[in-house]
Structure formats: C-alpha cells, structure tokens
Design a protein around this motif. Structure first.
Motif, PDB file in Angstrom:
ATOM      1  N   LYS B  53       0.801  -1.222   0.000  1.00 21.85           N
ATOM      2  CA  LYS B  53       0.000   0.000   0.000  1.00 21.85           C
ATOM      3  C   LYS B  53       0.838   1.279   0.000  1.00 21.85           C
ATOM      4  N   MET B  54       2.148   1.169  -0.064  1.00 20.77           N
ATOM      5  CA  MET B  54       3.011   2.341  -0.091  1.00 20.77           C
ATOM      6  C   MET B  54       3.559   2.522  -1.508  1.00 20.77           C
ATOM      7  N   LYS B  55       3.591   3.757  -1.964  1.00 17.80           N
ATOM      8  CA  LYS B  55       4.076   4.032  -3.309  1.00 17.80           C
ATOM      9  C   LYS B  55       4.706   5.410  -3.345  1.00 17.80           C
ATOM     10  N   GLU B  56       5.619   5.561  -4.286  1.00 20.30           N
ATOM     11  CA  GLU B  56       6.247   6.848  -4.505  1.00 20.30           C
ATOM     12  C   GLU B  56       6.364   7.087  -6.002  1.00 20.30           C
ATOM     13  N   LYS B  57       6.212   8.325  -6.418  1.00 19.38           N
ATOM     14  CA  LYS B  57       6.381   8.661  -7.823  1.00 19.38           C
ATOM     15  C   LYS B  57       7.857   8.556  -8.208  1.00 19.38           C
ATOM     16  N   GLY B  58       8.041   8.104  -9.436  1.00 22.33           N
ATOM     17  CA  GLY B  58       9.380   8.103  -9.998  1.00 22.33           C
ATOM     18  C   GLY B  58       9.609   9.358 -10.820  1.00 22.33           C
ATOM     19  N   ASP B  59      10.338   9.192 -11.904  1.00 23.10           N
ATOM     20  CA  ASP B  59      10.701  10.349 -12.725  1.00 23.10           C
ATOM     21  C   ASP B  59       9.624  10.742 -13.735  1.00 23.10           C
ATOM     22  N   ILE B  60       8.792   9.781 -14.137  1.00 25.16           N
ATOM     23  CA  ILE B  60       7.795  10.066 -15.177  1.00 25.16           C
ATOM     24  C   ILE B  60       6.434   9.472 -14.792  1.00 25.16           C
ATOM     25  N   PRO B  61       5.798   9.927 -13.712  1.00 24.56           N
ATOM     26  CA  PRO B  61       4.545   9.320 -13.253  1.00 24.56           C
ATOM     27  C   PRO B  61       3.290   9.789 -13.986  1.00 24.56           C
ATOM     28  N   GLU B  62       3.402  10.836 -14.781  1.00 22.09           N
ATOM     29  CA  GLU B  62       2.205  11.424 -15.391  1.00 22.09           C
ATOM     30  C   GLU B  62       1.517  10.418 -16.307  1.00 22.09           C
ATOM     31  N   GLY B  63       0.227  10.257 -16.121  1.00 26.48           N
ATOM     32  CA  GLY B  63      -0.563   9.351 -16.942  1.00 26.48           C
ATOM     33  C   GLY B  63      -0.621   7.926 -16.424  1.00 26.48           C
ATOM     34  N   TYR B  64       0.039   7.685 -15.288  1.00 26.08           N
ATOM     35  CA  TYR B  64       0.099   6.349 -14.701  1.00 26.08           C
ATOM     36  C   TYR B  64      -0.334   6.379 -13.239  1.00 26.08           C
TER      37      TYR B  64
END
Lengths: 119, 114
Positions: B53-64
C-alpha cells in the motif's frame, strides 16, 4: 539528482576479443553503488557486476571486470574473451547507498549500449 | 530460482482504454518498481513501492497510477491510454535496505497503443 551517461549507442567486437563499454555518472553523494546490467535480445535483464564506491578495488566476475575511477566519475565495463552470448544491450546504473534514510533502492540508468559480438 | 513475472509479453490497446499491467515476484522483496524502456532513453522509473500500500512517484509518473495490495504483486495502471505510452514496460523487485542489492527484472510487456 543522479545522472548516468553512456556515450556509445552501439559497439561491436569479434568473438574472443576484448571490448570496453564506457559509463560516466554524476552524483553529489559520497556513498553509492554502481551496476552493469545486461539485456539479451528478447530476454530478461540480469545483473552483470556491481561496485561499491567506497571500495577502491575494481570488481571482477569471471570475464567481466570494471575500471572504477571515482574522481573522474567513470565506471567502464571490460568484457574479455567475448562470446556470442554476450550480444546484448548493456546498461550502466547507479544508486545512493542511503536514499534519505529510507533506502528505497532506486536505480538511475544510462541510455544503454548495444553490443554485438561477431563470429 | 528467483522469478519476476509479468501478465503479458505483448499488448495492443486503443487510445482511451484503461490498461492494467501486472507484476508478481516470488522472492518476498519489499521493493517493487515499474520502468518504461524507450530507445535512446534507457530505463526511466515510473513508480515504485517500498511496502504494501506504499508508493512513490518516480521520474515520469504522469498518466500512470499503481496499486500494491499484496507484497508479491504490483500493478501499473494507465487510466486512459495514449499513443505516447507505446513502450516496453519492465517490472523489477529488490530487497529493501542499504546494501548493494540487485534488482530482479521481469521479461517486460511491449505495449502498443493505437
């Protein structure tokens, strides 16, 4: 932020010869790790070799060795006695040893180098 | 033998469709990652997860977006697929910690959005 640069999009070598793939990186961290991964055609990416930045001795794994130049921020991969099975895309990658205390293990990859070994 | 599997090797979807890519690992790894691989750009991190249940955005999260309801499974969701999301998607997992732990990769999903 870390950056990794592989300036050779493609390389080729004759079977049994030696080839060196280049990689430079940029980081503001003092402790970090460097990796070379191999992605054969239509097959899964696998780890080739890793280097811990605090170790001065260059890592070796059988026919694979690295030339780690910390001051120059250079991490090249040398493949000796090249074999047809070495044909693959090779990626250089880096990660901090402590990503803000959470140690998420995020890798930063270079653009990749396609290596072709010719018989 | 350690293993990371992905639900599909090839996928063709239409613009605007919702797309689910699934990844399963059997190594009890805490960390899981989604990358996209494009020629000349290497691998770019989309999202990662360091626990259930834990997540972090990477370098290109837009649209995902992503979902991790169980430790072994990490899903990548394209809410409304677009042609610029045509790419190779790679999932990976690793141990969590400060050591030089390698990431183990799945075989990849080649997604084409038409």
């Amino acid at each position: 932020a870390q950056t990794v640069t592989q300036s050779q999009p493609e390389m080729s070598v004759q079977e049994a010869e030696t080839v060196t793939l280049s990689c430079t990186y940029d980081t503001s961290e003092n402790n970090y790790y460097l990796f070379w991964y191999k992605q054969p055609p239509s097959r899964q990416m696998i780890l080739v070799i890793r280097q811990e930045a605090y170790k001065q001795q260059n890592a070796t794994e059988n026919r694979f060795s690295v030339n780690f130049q910390k001051a120059a921020k250079s991490f090249s991969l040398k493949i000796s006695d090249s074999q047809l099975g070495d044909t693959a895309m090779y990626f250089c990658a880096s990660r901090n040893s402590n990503a803000g205390g959470t140690s998420y293990g995020k890798l930063t990859f270079g653009q990749g180098t396609i290596l072709t070994v010719h018989p | 033998d350690v293993k990371v599997t992905q639900s599909s090797r090839y996928l063709v979807k239409r613009t605007g469709e919702k797309v689910f890519l699934e990844c399963v690992q059997d190594m009890d790894h805490e960390n899981m990652f989604w990358y996209r691989q494009d020629p000349g750009l290497g691998l770019r991190l989309i999202y990662f997860s360091y626990d259930v249940k834990m997540k972090e955005k990477g370098d290109i999260p837009e649209g995902y977006s992503v979902s991790r309801e169980k430790k072994e499974r990490f899903s990548l969701i394209l809410e409304s697929a677009s042609t610029n999301q045509t790419s190779m998607y790679l999932c990976a997992s690793s141990r969590r910690g400060q050591g030089p732990y390698e990431q183990y990769f799945g075989p990849g999903t080649r997604l084409t959005v038409t």
